[in-house]
Design a protein around this motif. Structure first.
Motif, PDB file in Angstrom:
ATOM      1  N   GLY A 166       0.875  -1.299   0.066  1.00 53.74           N
ATOM      2  CA  GLY A 166      -0.109  -0.087  -0.200  1.00 53.74           C
ATOM      3  C   GLY A 166       0.820   1.167   0.017  1.00 53.74           C
ATOM      4  N   LEU A 185      -9.662  -2.376  -1.543  1.00 50.80           N
ATOM      5  CA  LEU A 185      -9.335  -1.319  -1.920  1.00 50.80           C
ATOM      6  C   LEU A 185     -10.309  -0.923  -3.382  1.00 50.80           C
ATOM      7  CD1 LEU A 185      -7.207   0.591  -1.315  1.00 50.80           C
ATOM      8  CD2 LEU A 185      -5.517  -0.475  -3.123  1.00 50.80           C
ATOM      9  N   TYR A 202     -13.153   0.675  -1.420  1.00 47.48           N
ATOM     10  CA  TYR A 202     -12.709   1.772  -0.859  1.00 47.48           C
ATOM     11  C   TYR A 202     -12.670   3.039  -1.742  1.00 47.48           C
ATOM     12  CZ  TYR A 202      -9.816   5.405   1.107  1.00 47.48           C
ATOM     13  OH  TYR A 202      -9.413   6.631   1.806  1.00 47.48           O
ATOM     14  N   TYR A 245      -5.658   1.833   4.228  1.00 48.29           N
ATOM     15  CA  TYR A 245      -6.463   1.726   3.201  1.00 48.29           C
ATOM     16  C   TYR A 245      -6.364   3.338   2.400  1.00 48.29           C
ATOM     17  CZ  TYR A 245      -8.055  -2.924   3.266  1.00 48.29           C
ATOM     18  OH  TYR A 245      -8.381  -4.259   3.279  1.00 48.29           O
ATOM     19  N   GLY A 261      -4.959   3.714  -1.179  1.00 43.57           N
ATOM     20  CA  GLY A 261      -6.029   4.376  -2.114  1.00 43.57           C
ATOM     21  C   GLY A 261      -5.511   5.563  -2.753  1.00 43.57           C
ATOM     22  N   VAL A 279      -6.215  -0.419  -9.414  1.00 39.69           N
ATOM     23  CA  VAL A 279      -6.559  -1.787  -8.360  1.00 39.69           C
ATOM     24  C   VAL A 279      -7.100  -2.818  -9.617  1.00 39.69           C
ATOM     25  CG1 VAL A 279      -8.114  -2.113  -6.625  1.00 39.69           C
ATOM     26  CG2 VAL A 279      -6.720  -0.088  -6.604  1.00 39.69           C
TER      27      VAL A 279
END
Length: 333
Positions: free
Chosen positions: A220, A257, A260, A285, A289, A297
């Protein structure tokens, strides 16, 4: 847990039911309630003549009912416990007449694990109405961390968030396994201790630096070096996490994700609720993001599906795990 506390408090207060039917997909609570009933309804002196433990695979409903109709010897009640009662599932309808008219001096306990009886059946409706029906639901993954925290608080311990997540990631939602590992820590550490990642690593054998939790965080953050370090560790220590589990974890992470990105309300509480994750992960996250737009993604998810196929021999013959990890790393980073 509140329901279990109420059942135990009722028993302590002398409010004992003639029939306890414990069923569900989570065996931990069924085992714990069965153990409590087995240990606390009779004194040690009374158990010799008045307590019987049967197993579903070795008995019949007729035999259980016959024993249940007996009178206790020199005691207020007798206790009959039927463990692994799911092995009797095809014949439970035969118990309807006893459920309607139980022997008042008998406590009959059924421990029915890994499933449930059809609650439309007349006899189980009677159990729910006149006796005690307990349903043990499998705990959702995102609730496990809070369960660990509550259990430890009840025993006089506390735990750091990262240590909680390490246990959850390694042990999943198997409450019996988690409880066993917590007991180990309780034996080793003095009461009142704060359980840290170091305690978990040293006493349970879960690496605090090389686990799925740290891998997701490194991905991430787009930390290339750390990500490859963890993949290399998994390759050199295949028992630390099975490949199929690792791929499933990565798929779940990027699927979340994607969710999200689709949220209009990205407040911490709403993100935790909608994604079904512990609040501890919300900031993770948020960072991911920012580093991975929705289009990226989607591409990563497609790559994970491709790597899953490759790991099973589709399009690549016996490709070493490290090469699969490199494929993923190149795609993501």
């Amino acid at each position: 847990m509140d329901e279990i506390v109420k059942i135990i408090n009722d028993i302590k207060a002398g409010k004992i039911k003639p029939i306890y039917f414990l069923m569900g997909d989570e065996p931990y609570y069924i085992d714990k309630l069965t153990e409590y009933l087995e240990n606390n309804l009779l004194t040690e002196e009374e158990k010799g003549f008045n307590q019987m433990v049967l197993y579903g695979r070795d008995t019949t409903i007729d035999e259980i009912v016959s024993n249940a109709k007996r009178y206790p010897m020199m005691a207020e009640r007798q206790v009959i416990i039927v463990k692994e009662a799911q092995d009797l599932s095809k014949n439970f309808d035969k118990i309807e007449s006893y459920v309607n008219n139980p022997q008042p001096t008998t406590v009959l306990v059924f421990a029915y694990k890994y499933g449930k009886v059809d609650k439309r059946k007349k006899w189980i409706k009677t159990v729910a109405k006149d006796h005690l029906l307990f349903e043990s639901e499998k705990l959702k993954d995102w609730k496990v961390a809070d369960w660990i925290k509550r259990v430890l608080q009840g025993r006089g311990f506390s735990i750091e968030p990262k240590a909680t997540i390490m246990l959850q990631e390694f042990l999943g939602n198997d409450l019996s396994r988690i409880a066993n590992e917590l007991t180990k820590l309780e034996i080793i550490l003095p009461k009142g201790s704060v359980i840290t990642p170091d305690h978990v690593e040293k006493n349970i054998g879960i690496s605090k630096d090389f686990n799925v939790f740290e891998l997701r965080k490194a991905i991430g953050e787009k930390n290339h070096h750390k990500t490859f370090q963890i993949f290399s560790y998994f390759h050199q220590n295949p028992k630390s996490i099975p490949k199929v589990v690792l791929i499933a974890q990565l798929f779940g992470y990027f699927s979340n994700l994607l969710k999200y990105h689709g949220l209009k309300d990205k407040s911490p509480g709403n993100v935790a609720s909608k994604l079904g994750v512990h609040p501890y992960f919300v900031d993770e996250y948020r960072i991911a993001g920012a580093n991975f737009p929705m289009k990226k993604v989607s591409a990563v998810i497609s790559k994970i599906k491709e790597i899953d196929g490759m790991s099973k021999g589709v399009g690549a013959s016996n490709l070493p795990d490290i090469e699969l990890y490199k494929e993923f790393l190149i795609s993501v980073m």
